[in-house]
Enzyme design. Structure first.
Site, short mmCIF file in Angstrom:
data_model
loop_
_atom_site.label_atom_id
_atom_site.label_comp_id
_atom_site.label_asym_id
_atom_site.label_seq_id
_atom_site.Cartn_x
_atom_site.Cartn_y
_atom_site.Cartn_z
N HIS A 105 -9.71 6.10 5.04
CA HIS A 105 -8.40 6.71 5.36
C HIS A 105 -8.32 8.18 4.93
O HIS A 105 -7.92 9.04 5.69
CB HIS A 105 -7.25 5.97 4.68
CG HIS A 105 -7.22 4.49 4.93
ND1 HIS A 105 -7.69 3.92 6.07
CD2 HIS A 105 -6.73 3.46 4.18
CE1 HIS A 105 -7.51 2.60 6.02
NE2 HIS A 105 -6.94 2.29 4.87
N GLU A 155 0.31 4.33 -4.73
CA GLU A 155 0.96 3.04 -4.46
C GLU A 155 1.54 2.53 -5.76
O GLU A 155 0.85 2.53 -6.79
CB GLU A 155 -0.05 2.06 -3.87
CG GLU A 155 -0.49 2.48 -2.48
CD GLU A 155 -1.54 1.57 -1.86
OE1 GLU A 155 -1.41 1.27 -0.66
OE2 GLU A 155 -2.49 1.18 -2.56
N ASP A 202 -12.15 1.44 -0.69
CA ASP A 202 -10.98 0.87 -0.01
C ASP A 202 -10.22 1.91 0.79
O ASP A 202 -9.86 1.67 1.95
CB ASP A 202 -10.05 0.23 -1.06
CG ASP A 202 -8.92 -0.57 -0.45
OD1 ASP A 202 -9.13 -1.15 0.63
OD2 ASP A 202 -7.82 -0.61 -1.04
C1 BG6 Z 1 -5.63 -0.67 3.29
C2 BG6 Z 1 -6.12 -0.94 1.89
O1 BG6 Z 1 -6.68 -0.30 4.13
O2 BG6 Z 1 -4.65 0.36 3.26
C3 BG6 Z 1 -4.97 -1.26 0.96
O3 BG6 Z 1 -7.04 -2.02 1.93
C4 BG6 Z 1 -3.90 -0.20 1.04
O4 BG6 Z 1 -5.43 -1.41 -0.37
C5 BG6 Z 1 -3.51 0.04 2.50
O5 BG6 Z 1 -2.78 -0.64 0.29
C6 BG6 Z 1 -2.52 1.17 2.63
O6 BG6 Z 1 -2.11 1.29 3.97
P1 BG6 Z 1 -0.59 1.54 4.34
O7 BG6 Z 1 -0.58 1.64 5.82
O8 BG6 Z 1 0.17 0.38 3.81
O9 BG6 Z 1 -0.22 2.83 3.65
#
Ligand code: BG6
Length: 463
Positions: free
Chosen positions: A230, A206, A225
């Site tokens: 994920h 990110e 997180d």
């Molecule tokens: C969230 C986290 O679960 O997922 C964030 O808390 C992260 O820190 C985000 O930025 C990323 O998800 P996506 O769908 O924006 O890639």
């Protein structure tokens, strides 16, 4: 097990950030798509009234993109609001009145886990938990022990089959495509194992920092997180065996088998980093030891994956925003054309976001008399414009009672078992400059002459 479709949608935390960013836009999209007509009850302890909640919903949806007055009017007509303390039984009496004739409500806890127990007990005491479903948001605990405690609290009132734990990554089209791509094609399965695959890398980069969420981030850090949830889910979809059917139970069982085969992380194979400037963020301690970057090596002890490293890397303030999987194949047994061994290995590149791309890295002969080659990439791009947002998809599934894309208690606990050894503290956080690929020490996680493959800006297809 609740069989019927939910007939009222109640969300706790209606004035909060998650409601603003994700829940209102998802509800609006569901109304827009048609077929969503059930009462929507926002719950909060904020001293608001229904008009203020409607104004907030409007603002959220306008902010999110397309807005049609007629569609918003339909959503607005479904909205109700109950204000009160979650520890006060009177709040739940009001909720019961607002539910009216609903027989099978669904409750979404978009609130911190510390409040879960008051809410589920309040629901039970007012008789509102019968025949109901519950949606909970991550984080599901802070470690294995707290996740187990949280599950015990929820199970006092709700059966496991009525609990929907959201991991929004599982609602992404590109993540579901991992499973489809693997099991709908014939050509992958013969090579999708330790005989042909050298390693698998997953990078979730990110290019932004904690975006004002410093206080939240101080409680979690990158591993809690995005890695424990994920990214381990992504690993599972890459590593699981073909399920014997596509019903939710069979799928979940295959996933759980992989989670259980993941070896708990070895602190020696983990690097934690923190971007310079993080400690100046509001809500962050001046001596914070929370990581904003993690790189690690995961091992999966199954027949298929023994000795194949899964490298995971995630971080804030990296050079690009992109999530990408790279599956690198072993080299051919003999280097007939290029004895120097300088050519890259074949690979699959699965870009999960922001674009959805599948690339296959191969070697092809260059024009000319010599048998010399060059790397080429065969690319399939997916146009995802009509895609449902993960929240629209997941909330719709929960209302219908479809558990396929939600995580179960055993899976969540197995995932905590994997990361628990590195949560206890003791691993240093190494500073890194914003806009770089994390601390240099992360390079050492990848071995065998390999390096990290940094996701690049995706070139669009030629017209
Ligand atoms: C969230 C986290 O679960 O997922 C964030 O808390 C992260 O820190 C985000 O930025 C990323 O998800 P996506 O769908 O924006 O890639």
């Amino acid at each position: 097990m609740v069989k019927m479709e939910s007939d009222a949608f109640v969300f706790f935390g209606a004035t909060g950030d998650l409601a603003y960013k994700k829940i209102f836009p998802a509800l609006y999209a569901m109304v827009h798509r048609g077929g969503f007509h059930i009462p929507i009850i926002g719950m909060a302890r904020a001293g608001w009234d229904l008009d203020r909640l409607k104004a907030r919903a409007r603002d959220s949806i306008e902010h999110n993109g397309d807005f049609e007055e007629a569609c918003f009017a339909k959503l607005s007509a479904l909205l109700r609001y109950v204000d009160g303390d979650y520890a006060d039984p009177a709040t739940f009496v009001q909720l019961k009145t607002a539910l009216g004739l609903a027989k099978s409500p669904i409750y979404y806890l978009a609130i911190p886990p510390s409040m879960f127990s008051s809410v589920v007990r309040g629901l039970q005491q007012c008789g509102c938990a019968t025949n109901a479903r519950l949606i909970v948001e991550k984080p599901f605990g802070r470690d294995l022990a707290s996740a187990q405690a949280l599950d015990r609290t929820l199970h006092e009132v709700f059966e496991e089959s009525s609990i929907f734990r959201i991991d929004h990554y599982l609602g992404k089209e590109a993540v579901q495509n991992l499973l489809y791509f693997r099991f709908a094609n014939t050509f992958l399965e013969p090579i999708w194992n330790r005989e042909y695959i050298r390693d698998i890398q997953i990078t979730m980069a990110e290019s932004f920092g904690v975006q004002g969420r410093g206080a939240f981030y101080e409680e979690v850090g990158t591993i809690r997180d995005v890695v424990q949830n994920h990214l381990l889910q992504v690993v599972t979809l890459l590593a699981m065996d073909a399920p014997a059917g596509h019903d939710s139970k069979t799928m979940q069982a295959e996933k759980l088998r992989i989670f259980r085969a993941m070896r708990p992380l070895d602190p020696k194979e983990v690097v934690r980093g923190q971007f310079r400037g993080y400690r100046d963020e509001s809500g962050v301690a001046k001596d914070s030891q929370i990581e904003t970057f993690a790189a690690l090596r995961l091992r999966i002890d199954t027949w298929r994956w023994a000795d194949v490293p899964f490298y995971i890397r995630a971080g804030k303030n990296l050079p690009i925003t992109a999530t990408e999987v790279r599956v690198t194949l072993r080299r051919p047994p003999l280097a007939i054309f290029d004895p120097s061994d300088a050519m890259p290995s074949n690979y699959f590149r699965l870009r999960l976001s922001p674009e959805v791309v599948i690339g296959e890295g191969a070697l092809a002969k260059l024009n000319g008399e010599d048998m010399r080659g060059e790397p080429v990439e065969l690319i399939a791009r997916h146009n995802s414009q009509s895609e449902k947002s993960p929240y629209e998809r997941l909330l719709g599934d929960a209302v219908r009672g479809d558990t396929s894309l939600f995580t179960q208690d055993e899976t969540v606990e197995a995932a905590w078992r994997v990361v628990d050894p590195i949560l206890a503290g003791g691993l240093p956080v190494i500073p890194y400059e914003p806009g770089t690929w994390g601390p240099d020490a992360a390079a050492k996680i990848v071995d065998g002459g390999e390096t990290w493959h940094d996701p690049q800006v995706e070139r669009s297809s030629p017209c």
